[in-house]
Design an enzyme around this catalytic site. Structure first.
Site, PDB file in Angstrom:
ATOM      1  N   GLU A 231      33.294  32.163  34.652  1.00 43.22           N
ATOM      2  CA  GLU A 231      33.844  33.150  33.560  1.00 43.22           C
ATOM      3  C   GLU A 231      35.138  33.576  34.177  1.00 43.22           C
ATOM      4  OE1 GLU A 231      32.059  33.883  30.940  1.00 43.22           O
ATOM      5  OE2 GLU A 231      30.214  32.990  31.329  1.00 43.22           O
ATOM      6  N   CYS A 265      38.908  41.320  32.050  1.00 45.51           N
ATOM      7  CA  CYS A 265      39.060  40.176  31.956  1.00 45.51           C
ATOM      8  C   CYS A 265      39.270  39.811  30.329  1.00 45.51           C
ATOM      9  CB  CYS A 265      37.991  39.174  32.326  1.00 45.51           C
ATOM     10  SG  CYS A 265      36.396  39.243  31.523  1.00 45.51           S
TER      11      CYS A 265
END
Length: 487
Positions: A231, A265
């Site tokens: 991720e 993110c």
């Protein structure tokens, strides 16, 4: 430069609590032995673990909030509740509600040639999984993967970030109140420990962090053929349609950018705005920002950049942009505070592709705004760069929306929102290309940490041997005629 040194450049911080590689191997071996004694935990035991974990989060909530504030220098408790506590509890609740259905064997179709038979997929725990958590949401990005791993019946080792020692201490205490070390354990340490952790022969390894470090993690895992879920991040664009009211557009993306001081993110990384509306957009962003974070409240209640190293990185981006002709605008009336790592939302106008602010993931409260003349140029620009983790289309025009859905790639998309697809429990979360490999959350998380085992079941009736040798029998000719197309 060695792999350990490369890890060190990317991950090291000043104060760490270390465990030796031998300690880590001992923990791994203990978990492996424990798993071998209970290879398929019951539904009831998994649910019990999840409920205990939920209770532990409630019990430690105040300590977690205090620790998060300490690690960030200051982090607004409301942002910690939304980004770390609520999201963790929501994940547990959703998993508890749906786990029984996820664990059931999934029926698959069997063609007429292989009848009578039935086919199923059985979801089997993988074993011992590794989780490498980042510093920006150190609770949620530890608990989220852990919930999926436990729901799937696995043991888990968690490497927490060196940047959040106070939060780590609470996590160790909290998880230790629920799990024995041979079921769930926390590993703390420096870059060498991080490297060694990645080299353990896990049955699966999930890493959340930067693309650059993700490459090293994948390389370290490869020697043991450990499958990975990465991720990562990337530059997630916002695209504003020419017909979108700007006050509405700003309302839809600004919290995704300002929450956690942009250290998310999936935070919007830059904006495409019609060229003749850029000035009006800047005015709307400034108004909305000041209304959300009024200057008279001061900067002592605003989330900070995590540490001086990250703060200096952001300052270098701004300095380079200004030196190359970009306009840098700090919003609000509060000045940058280097000692306290405070930076207000800062716009960059006239950014060029060669600037670091347009090449690297920003991961902070900096927002470049790019003007565009036609939509195709925006699509071409997005497609010429690494695929982003998120892409955010602000438009009520269906044709405009679907054009970006069809013609661009991204890990996930929000239409008239930004960043919050990540907390929708039933949506898989993951990147594509440079922004990640694989996904989790919801059923996808359960399946990421499960082996989808194919099972073909036959009963007493068995006709397939009619096709066995010797070949050339009439049944072979009939089979070829009907199923292969031979005349």
């Amino acid at each position: 430069m060695s792999n350990a040194e490369q890890f060190s450049d990317l991950m090291v911080t000043e104060q760490v609590v270390t465990k030796s590689t031998d300690d880590m191997t001992t923990l791994f071996d203990a978990q492996k032995r424990a798993f071998n004694q209970d290879r398929f935990p019951s539904y009831e035991s998994r649910i019990a673990d999840l409920k205990l974990l939920k209770g532990a989060i409630h019990n430690k909530k105040e300590k977690l909030l205090t620790a998060l504030e300490q690690d960030f220098g200051y982090r607004n408790h409301n942002e910690s509740i939304l980004g770390d506590i609520f999201s963790s509890l929501s994940t547990i609740d959703y998993t508890i509600k749906h786990l029984r259905a996820w664990m059931k064997p999934q029926k698959r179709r069997v063609g007429i040639v292989f009848q009578p038979a039935k086919a199923e997929i059985h979801y089997q725990p993988l074993g011992v999984v590794g989780i490498i958590a980042p510093w920006n949401y150190p609770v949620f990005l530890t608990i989220g993967p852990l919930v999926a791993a436990v729901a799937a019946g696995n043991r888990a080792m968690i490497k927490v970030s060196e940047f959040t020692p106070a939060t780590n201490a609470v996590l160790v205490e909290m998880l230790g109140s629920v799990f024995s070390n041979d079921k769930v354990c926390v590993v703390q340490g420096d870059a060498n420990i991080a490297k060694s952790f990645s080299e353990l022969p896990f049955d699966h390894l999930l890493f959340t962090g930067s693309t650059q470090v993700g490459r090293h993690v994948m390389l370290a895992a490869a020697d043991n053929l450990v499958p990975v879920t990465l991720e990562l991040g990337g530059k997630s664009p916002v695209i504003i349609d020419n017909d979108m009211p700007l006050n509405e557009a700003v309302k839809r993306f600004i919290y995704g950018k300002t929450m956690n001081a942009g250290q998310t993110c999936v935070s919007p990384d830059y904006i495409y705005c019609p060229q003749d509306r850029v000035d009006a957009l800047v005015a709307e962003i400034s108004l909305r920002y000041e209304s959300m974070y009024p200057s008279e409240l001061g900067n002592d209640k605003r989330t900070r950049v995590i540490n001086p190293k990250q703060f200096q990185r952001l300052l270098r981006y701004l300095e380079e942009a200004a030196n190359q002709g970009a306009t840098v605008m700090h919003l609000g009336r509060l000045n940058i505070q280097q000692d306290g790592c405070f930076m207000p939302l800062t716009l960059v106008l006239g950014a060029k592709p060669s600037m670091k602010v347009m090449q690297e993931e920003i991961f902070g409260p900096i927002l470049p705004i790019l003007g565009y003349e036609d939509v195709q140029s925006v699509i071409d620009s997005i497609n010429s760069n690494p695929r982003p983790l998120g892409l955010y289309v602000l438009s009520f025009n269906k044709n405009f929306q679907y054009r970006f859905l069809r013609e661009t790639h991204a890990g996930g998309v929000c239409i008239n929102d930004a960043a919050f697809h990540v907390v929708v429990d039933d949506l898989p979360f993951g990147g594509v290309g440079d922004s990640g490999i694989g996904s989790y959350h919801g059923v996808e998380g359960f399946r990421t940490f499960s082996h989808s085992k194919s099972v073909l079941v036959r009963g007493k009736l068995f006709f397939s041997d009619m096709l066995f040798p010797p070949y050339g029998k009439k049944v072979h000719h009939l089979f070829y005629k009907f199923f292969v197309g031979d005349k």
